[in-house]
Design a protein around this motif. Structure first.
Motif, mmCIF file in Angstrom:
data_model
loop_
_atom_site.group_PDB
_atom_site.id
_atom_site.type_symbol
_atom_site.label_atom_id
_atom_site.label_comp_id
_atom_site.label_asym_id
_atom_site.label_seq_id
_atom_site.Cartn_x
_atom_site.Cartn_y
_atom_site.Cartn_z
ATOM 1 N N LEU A 75 0.828 -1.203 0.000
ATOM 2 C CA LEU A 75 0.000 0.000 0.000
ATOM 3 C C LEU A 75 0.866 1.259 0.000
ATOM 4 O O LEU A 75 0.451 2.307 -0.509
ATOM 5 N N TYR A 76 2.068 1.150 0.565
ATOM 6 C CA TYR A 76 2.968 2.307 0.679
ATOM 7 C C TYR A 76 3.845 2.460 -0.563
ATOM 8 O O TYR A 76 4.268 3.568 -0.879
ATOM 9 N N THR A 77 4.138 1.346 -1.251
ATOM 10 C CA THR A 77 5.099 1.385 -2.355
ATOM 11 C C THR A 77 4.409 1.193 -3.702
ATOM 12 O O THR A 77 4.346 2.115 -4.516
ATOM 13 N N TYR A 79 1.127 0.666 -4.544
ATOM 14 C CA TYR A 79 -0.136 1.379 -4.758
ATOM 15 C C TYR A 79 -0.073 2.851 -4.361
ATOM 16 O O TYR A 79 -0.950 3.636 -4.747
ATOM 17 N N GLU A 80 0.925 3.225 -3.581
ATOM 18 C CA GLU A 80 1.112 4.607 -3.131
ATOM 19 C C GLU A 80 -0.163 5.174 -2.506
ATOM 20 O O GLU A 80 -0.553 6.308 -2.740
ATOM 21 N N GLN A 81 -0.830 4.338 -1.694
ATOM 22 C CA GLN A 81 -2.038 4.745 -0.984
ATOM 23 C C GLN A 81 -1.936 4.304 0.480
ATOM 24 O O GLN A 81 -2.698 3.448 0.944
ATOM 25 N N PRO A 82 -1.010 4.878 1.228
ATOM 26 C CA PRO A 82 -0.830 4.456 2.620
ATOM 27 C C PRO A 82 -2.046 4.802 3.470
ATOM 28 O O PRO A 82 -2.692 5.838 3.262
ATOM 29 N N PRO A 83 -2.370 3.954 4.427
ATOM 30 C CA PRO A 83 -3.521 4.228 5.290
ATOM 31 C C PRO A 83 -3.198 5.289 6.328
ATOM 32 O O PRO A 83 -2.030 5.604 6.588
ATOM 33 N N SER A 84 -4.230 5.819 6.932
ATOM 34 C CA SER A 84 -4.036 6.693 8.080
ATOM 35 C C SER A 84 -3.491 5.870 9.234
ATOM 36 O O SER A 84 -3.976 4.775 9.527
ATOM 37 N N GLU A 108 6.542 6.864 6.143
ATOM 38 C CA GLU A 108 5.185 7.393 6.097
ATOM 39 C C GLU A 108 4.665 7.673 7.503
ATOM 40 O O GLU A 108 3.969 8.678 7.741
ATOM 41 N N GLN A 112 3.357 11.276 9.007
ATOM 42 C CA GLN A 112 2.077 11.474 9.676
ATOM 43 C C GLN A 112 2.235 11.830 11.155
ATOM 44 O O GLN A 112 1.233 11.949 11.870
#
Length: 345
Positions: A75-77, A79-84, A108, A112
């Motif tokens: 998700l971080y690499t 898809y580049e959509q890291p969660p909260s 990330e 945050q």
């Protein structure tokens, strides 16, 4: 002597070094776990470090009664959509500290504004540079591709952090005794682990454990697979009985890890089903009755507190992995197709 055996035998000294040098860093890192805004622990890891993370899931969950979960690096690499990560303290475990996907999770988290901690053998690594606090594994250089001392020191670092979070002097005292116990376990395992000639024709194996040793089962499976190229999978007894046991037939090796403690009965409860199927059991335990039921008993030093038993239980698994590789004529220091540091994104 191979690098693998040399470093396997160095584990007591490496653990003693960790405990003497990193206590103050563990206590400093523990303060972040006690922050009022920390509601869960998120761990990023790969390979053997993920097996240490499974141990951390149990210990850190018990330390301050919050959920402990694993990150999804893709998700971080990819898809580049890291969660909260609101409410998280984020821990990265990596022996080399070089894997980009593990470091990206901590990066990330810092972006945050969440607290971060790295457990790594390289305090100057990319992972360490993304962390607010670092627990150095103090294992020294590891030449063998298959991790031994960096794995046990990852377990030791988690145990040290657990004692620090709770300010638990009794737990710390139990941990301080473990280097000497590891010495005894190594001598016992080399003396009692047979050469496994009767397993020469096997094509794979299954490993079973539960509770704090669930990660040990996965590490045992990984070590045997890395060194011998056998197909080996790990399960909890509950998961094994929910289907995978169907693939276990006559002569199939099952490594059962059952040290004294609350999880022991759960592991030994599957022995009857394995015996019915004609499986051959390699039993890692300090229970005389459990060892007596095994085709290949692999005894543990007795008197080890269950929460620290992964430090000793992995040693007969390491020796067994070495024996399987020797049985197949393989070079334990050069497993086919593997490298010491694996970079994944």
């Amino acid at each position: 002597m191979s690098w693998l055996e040399s470093e396997l035998r160095e584990q007591p000294a490496a653990l003693a070094r960790l405990l003497s040098r990193q206590r103050s860093n563990a206590e400093a890192a523990a303060a972040a776990f006690r922050r009022d805004d920390v509601r869960y622990v998120l761990i990023a890891s790969r390979g053997s470090s993920s097996n240490a993370a499974r141990y951390a899931q149990y210990l850190l969950g018990r330390a301050n009664r919050v959920p402990v979960m694993f990150a999804t690096p893709s998700l971080y690499t990819i898809y580049e959509q890291p969660p909260s990560l609101d409410g998280a303290i984020v821990v990265g475990i990596s022996q080399s500290g070089a894997s980009p996907d593990v470091a990206s999770v901590l990066a990330e988290a810092r972006r945050q504004g969440r607290p971060t901690l790295a457990l790594t053998n390289d305090a100057e690594s990319p992972l360490a540079r993304q962390a607010d606090a670092v627990l150095s594994l103090e294992a020294g250089e590891e030449h063998s591709v298959a991790a031994t001392k960096t794995y046990t020191n990852s377990i030791g670092a988690v145990a040290l952090l657990f004692a620090a979070i709770g300010g638990d002097g009794a737990a710390r005292a139990e941990l301080e005794r473990m280097p000497e116990v590891l010495e005894r376990q190594i001598e016992l395992s080399f003396a009692t682990t047979p050469h496994l000639d009767g397993y020469a024709a096997v094509t794979g194996a299954t490993v079973v454990a539960r509770g704090v040793n669930y990660g040990t089962a996965h590490e045992a499976a990984l070590k045997i697979r890395e060194l011998s190229s056998l197909v080996v999978e790990a399960y909890s007894p509950a998961d094994l009985m929910h289907g995978p046991i169907a693939a276990i037939g006559r002569g199939w090796p099952v490594v059962a890890i059952a040290p004294a403690g609350p999880a022991q009965e759960s592991v030994t409860s599957v022995l009857a089903a394995l015996e019915e199927r004609g499986a051959r059991v390699l039993m890692i335990s300090d229970s005389e009755s459990a060892l007596a039921r095994a085709d290949t008993p692999l005894p543990l030093v007795s008197g080890v507190p269950e929460w620290l038993s992964p430090l000793t239980a992995v040693i007969p698994a390491q020796v067994t992995a070495k024996r399987f590789a020797a049985l197949r004529g393989l070079d334990v220091d050069n497993p086919a197709g593997l490298r010491k540091i694996t970079l994944t994104r």
